[in-house]
Design a protein around this motif. Structure first.
Motif, mmCIF file in Angstrom:
data_model
loop_
_atom_site.group_PDB
_atom_site.id
_atom_site.type_symbol
_atom_site.label_atom_id
_atom_site.label_comp_id
_atom_site.label_asym_id
_atom_site.label_seq_id
_atom_site.Cartn_x
_atom_site.Cartn_y
_atom_site.Cartn_z
ATOM 1 N N TYR A 1 0.839 -1.200 0.000
ATOM 2 C CA TYR A 1 0.000 0.000 0.000
ATOM 3 C C TYR A 1 0.872 1.248 0.000
ATOM 4 O O TYR A 1 1.941 1.275 0.627
ATOM 5 N N LEU A 2 0.386 2.275 -0.688
ATOM 6 C CA LEU A 2 1.000 3.598 -0.636
ATOM 7 C C LEU A 2 0.247 4.437 0.395
ATOM 8 O O LEU A 2 -0.991 4.437 0.427
ATOM 9 N N ILE A 3 1.019 5.131 1.250
ATOM 10 C CA ILE A 3 0.410 5.925 2.324
ATOM 11 C C ILE A 3 1.121 7.270 2.406
ATOM 12 O O ILE A 3 2.361 7.337 2.373
ATOM 13 N N ASN A 4 0.359 8.323 2.536
ATOM 14 C CA ASN A 4 0.913 9.676 2.594
ATOM 15 C C ASN A 4 1.267 10.044 4.040
ATOM 16 O O ASN A 4 0.769 11.029 4.598
ATOM 17 N N ARG A 5 2.121 9.219 4.634
ATOM 18 C CA ARG A 5 2.590 9.431 6.003
ATOM 19 C C ARG A 5 4.021 8.939 6.115
ATOM 20 O O ARG A 5 4.413 8.007 5.393
ATOM 21 N N PRO A 6 4.799 9.491 7.059
ATOM 22 C CA PRO A 6 6.121 8.924 7.323
ATOM 23 C C PRO A 6 5.969 7.579 8.036
ATOM 24 O O PRO A 6 4.935 7.319 8.678
ATOM 25 N N PRO A 7 6.964 6.693 7.945
ATOM 26 C CA PRO A 7 6.855 5.364 8.554
ATOM 27 C C PRO A 7 6.502 5.395 10.039
ATOM 28 O O PRO A 7 5.773 4.520 10.518
ATOM 29 N N GLY A 8 6.988 6.396 10.773
ATOM 30 C CA GLY A 8 6.722 6.454 12.208
ATOM 31 C C GLY A 8 5.268 6.704 12.551
ATOM 32 O O GLY A 8 4.869 6.516 13.712
ATOM 33 N N ARG A 9 4.466 7.087 11.570
ATOM 34 C CA ARG A 9 3.057 7.351 11.825
ATOM 35 C C ARG A 9 2.145 6.312 11.174
ATOM 36 O O ARG A 9 0.942 6.529 11.044
ATOM 37 N N VAL A 10 2.742 5.174 10.796
ATOM 38 C CA VAL A 10 1.961 4.100 10.182
ATOM 39 C C VAL A 10 1.926 2.910 11.136
ATOM 40 O O VAL A 10 2.975 2.431 11.581
ATOM 41 N N PRO A 11 0.743 2.406 11.496
ATOM 42 C CA PRO A 11 0.651 1.266 12.414
ATOM 43 C C PRO A 11 1.188 -0.007 11.771
ATOM 44 O O PRO A 11 1.354 -0.074 10.543
ATOM 45 N N PRO A 12 1.473 -1.043 12.563
ATOM 46 C CA PRO A 12 1.961 -2.310 12.014
ATOM 47 C C PRO A 12 0.985 -2.874 10.983
ATOM 48 O O PRO A 12 -0.209 -2.536 10.995
ATOM 49 N N PRO A 13 1.470 -3.733 10.082
ATOM 50 C CA PRO A 13 0.580 -4.292 9.053
ATOM 51 C C PRO A 13 -0.525 -5.130 9.675
ATOM 52 O O PRO A 13 -0.302 -5.822 10.680
ATOM 53 N N PRO A 14 -1.707 -5.092 9.095
ATOM 54 C CA PRO A 14 -2.811 -5.880 9.632
ATOM 55 C C PRO A 14 -2.785 -7.302 9.092
ATOM 56 O O PRO A 14 -2.019 -7.630 8.186
ATOM 57 N N VAL A 15 -3.634 -8.162 9.646
ATOM 58 C CA VAL A 15 -3.947 -9.429 8.988
ATOM 59 C C VAL A 15 -4.949 -9.095 7.884
ATOM 60 O O VAL A 15 -5.554 -8.008 7.878
#
Length: 201
Positions: free
Chosen positions: A16-30
């Motif tokens: 997935y592409l996300i418009n956030r820095p890595p530190g503001r992205v939660p762990p990957p879901p199931v």
């Protein structure tokens, strides 16, 4: 009719592409938690999107699924966002190629639903007791594409077309070439640049 726009062919294949820095992205879901996770971070399918369609009749009559057509709602430059890989490095990520598999090249001037090698094309018959499941793999490299599908059906003297999308919104798939890629190590506490994780960590 059921549309699953966040079906994963295998955990490690999905990005997935996300418009956030890595530190503001939660762990990957199931996989089951992907729809809520995607909504919470505003993610867009990166490179490829897998859509699972379950088609079933509603009465005794047989319904003929005549075909699927791709409709492009918008085509833009690829998103300049961070790229995040699902799954965990070093953990088994196998997946079988399901039956009734089709592909869509979203970069094409006129994208079309094409059966994978060895699979036959439409039409198919469905009924209330005999549903069909179709797996659509749509890929984009050069564009950020908003798109949906139209399913053409007939049953006796009746016929129609159903629009298939993400709960009233188009599906969205963006190319990810050159985007910073990240992965989440098993047992780790944050995202790291992809390829920097070793299996003995």
């Amino acid at each position: 009719m059921r549309t699953d726009p966040y079906f994963w062919e295998s955990p490690c294949a999905q990005r997935y592409l996300i418009n956030r820095p890595p530190g503001r992205v939660p762990p990957p879901p199931v996989e089951q938690g992907a729809p809520a996770w995607v909504a919470s971070v505003g993610a867009v399918s990166s490179g490829e999107q897998y859509v699972r369609l379950t088609v079933q009749g509603t009465g005794e009559e047989t319904v003929v699924v005549e075909g699927l057509t791709v409709r492009v709602a918008g085509k833009r430059s690829p998103l300049a966002w961070n790229d995040f890989a699902m799954g965990y490095p070093g953990v088994g990520c196998g997946g079988d190629v399901p039956k009734r598999s089709f592909s869509v090249a979203l970069d094409a001037a006129r994208p079309a639903v094409v059966p994978e090698a060895g699979d036959r094309d439409f039409p198919f018959k469905v009924s209330e007791s005999d549903p069909e499941v179709y797996y659509i793999s749509a890929d984009a490299s050069a564009y950020d594409v908003s798109w949906y599908l139209e399913l053409k059906w007939s049953s006796g003297s009746r016929s129609g077309t159903l629009a298939l999308d993400d709960r009233g919104r188009p599906f969205r798939t963006s190319g990810n070439n050159g985007r910073p890629a990240h992965e989440f190590p098993l047992g780790g506490d944050g995202w790291v640049p992809e390829g920097t994780t070793t299996l003995d960590e």
